[in-house]
Design an enzyme around this catalytic site. Sequence first.
Site, PDB file in Angstrom:
ATOM      1  N   GLU A 151       6.631 -10.647   5.882  1.00 51.23           N
ATOM      2  CA  GLU A 151       7.586  -9.574   5.574  1.00 51.23           C
ATOM      3  C   GLU A 151       7.967  -8.822   6.847  1.00 51.23           C
ATOM      4  O   GLU A 151       9.099  -8.394   7.011  1.00 51.23           O
ATOM      5  CB  GLU A 151       6.983  -8.636   4.515  1.00 51.23           C
ATOM      6  CG  GLU A 151       6.983  -9.308   3.147  1.00 51.23           C
ATOM      7  CD  GLU A 151       5.887  -8.847   2.215  1.00 51.23           C
ATOM      8  OE1 GLU A 151       5.214  -7.843   2.500  1.00 51.23           O
ATOM      9  OE2 GLU A 151       5.677  -9.522   1.177  1.00 51.23           O
ATOM     10  N   SER A 196       0.911 -15.383  -4.391  1.00 52.50           N
ATOM     11  CA  SER A 196       0.781 -15.447  -5.860  1.00 52.50           C
ATOM     12  C   SER A 196      -0.625 -15.800  -6.328  1.00 52.50           C
ATOM     13  O   SER A 196      -0.796 -16.531  -7.311  1.00 52.50           O
ATOM     14  CB  SER A 196       1.818 -16.417  -6.448  1.00 52.50           C
ATOM     15  OG  SER A 196       3.127 -15.933  -6.194  1.00 52.50           O
ATOM     16  N   HIS A 231       2.530 -10.561   9.318  1.00 55.06           N
ATOM     17  CA  HIS A 231       2.865 -10.854   7.920  1.00 55.06           C
ATOM     18  C   HIS A 231       4.341 -11.275   7.848  1.00 55.06           C
ATOM     19  O   HIS A 231       5.187 -10.718   8.556  1.00 55.06           O
ATOM     20  CB  HIS A 231       2.605  -9.631   7.042  1.00 55.06           C
ATOM     21  CG  HIS A 231       2.657  -9.968   5.585  1.00 55.06           C
ATOM     22  ND1 HIS A 231       3.840 -10.161   4.912  1.00 55.06           N
ATOM     23  CD2 HIS A 231       1.663 -10.193   4.688  1.00 55.06           C
ATOM     24  CE1 HIS A 231       3.571 -10.478   3.648  1.00 55.06           C
ATOM     25  NE2 HIS A 231       2.261 -10.509   3.486  1.00 55.06           N
ATOM     26  N   GLY A 243       4.884 -13.279  -3.799  1.00 53.99           N
ATOM     27  CA  GLY A 243       5.547 -12.422  -4.784  1.00 53.99           C
ATOM     28  C   GLY A 243       6.457 -13.168  -5.743  1.00 53.99           C
ATOM     29  O   GLY A 243       7.294 -12.568  -6.414  1.00 53.99           O
ATOM     30  N   GLY A 285      -1.670  -9.908  -2.869  1.00 54.37           N
ATOM     31  CA  GLY A 285      -0.680  -8.831  -2.885  1.00 54.37           C
ATOM     32  C   GLY A 285      -0.611  -8.169  -4.243  1.00 54.37           C
ATOM     33  O   GLY A 285      -1.456  -7.336  -4.603  1.00 54.37           O
ATOM     34  N   GLY A 286       0.373  -8.554  -5.043  1.00 54.57           N
ATOM     35  CA  GLY A 286       0.644  -7.921  -6.341  1.00 54.57           C
ATOM     36  C   GLY A 286      -0.576  -7.749  -7.235  1.00 54.57           C
ATOM     37  O   GLY A 286      -0.730  -6.710  -7.872  1.00 54.57           O
ATOM     38  N   GLU A 322       0.013 -18.120   4.414  1.00 49.51           N
ATOM     39  CA  GLU A 322       0.801 -17.578   3.301  1.00 49.51           C
ATOM     40  C   GLU A 322       2.179 -18.220   3.313  1.00 49.51           C
ATOM     41  O   GLU A 322       3.070 -17.771   4.056  1.00 49.51           O
ATOM     42  CB  GLU A 322       0.961 -16.062   3.449  1.00 49.51           C
ATOM     43  CG  GLU A 322      -0.326 -15.289   3.409  1.00 49.51           C
ATOM     44  CD  GLU A 322      -0.100 -13.863   2.948  1.00 49.51           C
ATOM     45  OE1 GLU A 322      -0.527 -13.534   1.841  1.00 49.51           O
ATOM     46  OE2 GLU A 322       0.533 -13.091   3.683  1.00 49.51           O
ATOM     47  N   ASN A 358      -3.829  -6.743  -0.155  1.00 46.47           N
ATOM     48  CA  ASN A 358      -2.756  -6.187   0.664  1.00 46.47           C
ATOM     49  C   ASN A 358      -1.832  -5.403  -0.256  1.00 46.47           C
ATOM     50  O   ASN A 358      -1.072  -5.978  -1.018  1.00 46.47           O
ATOM     51  CB  ASN A 358      -1.990  -7.321   1.366  1.00 46.47           C
ATOM     52  CG  ASN A 358      -0.797  -6.804   2.153  1.00 46.47           C
ATOM     53  OD1 ASN A 358      -0.656  -5.590   2.358  1.00 46.47           O
ATOM     54  ND2 ASN A 358       0.070  -7.708   2.590  1.00 46.47           N
ATOM     55  N   TRP A 359      -1.946  -4.078  -0.157  1.00 47.05           N
ATOM     56  CA  TRP A 359      -1.117  -3.230  -1.024  1.00 47.05           C
ATOM     57  C   TRP A 359       0.344  -3.209  -0.588  1.00 47.05           C
ATOM     58  O   TRP A 359       1.201  -2.715  -1.308  1.00 47.05           O
ATOM     59  CB  TRP A 359      -1.610  -1.777  -0.981  1.00 47.05           C
ATOM     60  CG  TRP A 359      -2.922  -1.525  -1.625  1.00 47.05           C
ATOM     61  CD1 TRP A 359      -3.672  -2.386  -2.395  1.00 47.05           C
ATOM     62  CD2 TRP A 359      -3.656  -0.302  -1.572  1.00 47.05           C
ATOM     63  NE1 TRP A 359      -4.818  -1.761  -2.809  1.00 47.05           N
ATOM     64  CE2 TRP A 359      -4.835  -0.486  -2.321  1.00 47.05           C
ATOM     65  CE3 TRP A 359      -3.434   0.934  -0.956  1.00 47.05           C
ATOM     66  CZ2 TRP A 359      -5.784   0.528  -2.462  1.00 47.05           C
ATOM     67  CZ3 TRP A 359      -4.363   1.940  -1.101  1.00 47.05           C
ATOM     68  CH2 TRP A 359      -5.533   1.725  -1.847  1.00 47.05           C
ATOM     69  N   LYS A 360       0.609  -3.672   0.631  1.00 49.23           N
ATOM     70  CA  LYS A 360       1.964  -3.575   1.201  1.00 49.23           C
ATOM     71  C   LYS A 360       2.389  -2.089   1.184  1.00 49.23           C
ATOM     72  O   LYS A 360       1.538  -1.223   1.367  1.00 49.23           O
ATOM     73  CB  LYS A 360       2.928  -4.490   0.459  1.00 49.23           C
ATOM     74  CG  LYS A 360       2.360  -5.908   0.362  1.00 49.23           C
ATOM     75  CD  LYS A 360       3.325  -6.927  -0.117  1.00 49.23           C
ATOM     76  CE  LYS A 360       2.635  -8.294  -0.124  1.00 49.23           C
ATOM     77  NZ  LYS A 360       3.519  -9.377  -0.504  1.00 49.23           N
TER      78      LYS A 360
HETATM   79  P1  13P Z   1       1.519 -11.765  -3.607  1.00 47.44           P
HETATM   80  O1  13P Z   1       0.063 -11.944  -3.935  1.00 47.44           O
HETATM   81  O2  13P Z   1       2.150 -10.601  -4.291  1.00 47.44           O
HETATM   82  O3  13P Z   1       2.273 -13.050  -3.761  1.00 47.44           O
HETATM   83  O4  13P Z   1       1.586 -11.393  -2.032  1.00 47.44           O
HETATM   84  C1  13P Z   1       0.916 -12.185  -1.125  1.00 47.44           C
HETATM   85  C2  13P Z   1       0.928 -11.500   0.187  1.00 47.44           C
HETATM   86  O5  13P Z   1       1.931 -11.393   0.848  1.00 47.44           O
HETATM   87  C3  13P Z   1      -0.351 -10.939   0.660  1.00 47.44           C
HETATM   88  O6  13P Z   1      -0.282 -10.579   1.997  1.00 47.44           O
END
Ligand code: 13P
Length: 251
Positions: free
Chosen positions: A96, A211, A94, A172, A232-233, A166, A8-10
């Site tokens: 966020e 994470s 999600h 993050g 994500g990251g 999640e 997930n690049w966000k």
């Molecule tokens: P991180 O891997 O950066 O913690 O993000 C997780 C996430 O929200 C994937 O959708």
Amino acid sequence: MHKLIIANWKMHYGPVKAGAWIRAFRRERLPKELEIAVAVPHVSLPAARASLGRAGVPLLAAQDVFWADEGAFTGEVSPAMLKEFGTSFCLVGHSERRAHLGETDEMVAKKAVALQKTGIRPVICIGETEAQRKKGEHLKVVRAELTAAIAGLKGDGQAPMVVAYEPVWAIGTGKSCSTEDAKQMHEAIRAVLVKKFGKLGEEIPVLYGGSVDTRNVADYLSTTNIDGVLVGGASLDPRQFGLLCRTAMPN
Ligand code: 13P
């Protein structure tokens, strides 16, 4: 069942960088027993698609969708529009989006139904906040979120759903959930799915996200009821993400 890894690049990478990422990732050696998808911003879907080549790896995912086919919904994107780019998966709910855009369980449920009807696999994201876990409410909260999100879904719909657990406090932050805590939650999630869909509920992939990196991915994937990860990251660098996929499935 193949393990599923979704990047997930966000809100990273417009079309130019998205195309470059996909071309770089295609050079990575990838384990055959993995299904890999990458969730890109809507505007980058065409470039990502164009860079995929014939192999179609990774599969394409979107990060959000609206529930109507078309109409007066300024700024929104329909499942049919995502389908035009060969999108296989779409994240819904999600944390966020729930936190910054007021996305509710009801909206998540409508999006999931619309996706399933269009043949795109909804990836339903659920998870508790740190305060909820501290109060010991995490299982109750996550069960309620999931139950609401899958209210209108069919277990045998044309696009089988995926669930992503999640924990908000792990996203993050570098504070990943212990495999014991994740195992307990995934068991609770599996129980909700089996109660609603019967035997089919046993086959719905349940991913962990929060994470995830090269150091912990193999531990998650070897935990009972964890069928994949949402990253994500650690997915932003194509070579690192390729390494993560290889680490997930050694040899
Ligand atoms: P991180 O891997 O950066 O913690 O993000 C997780 C996430 O929200 C994937 O959708």
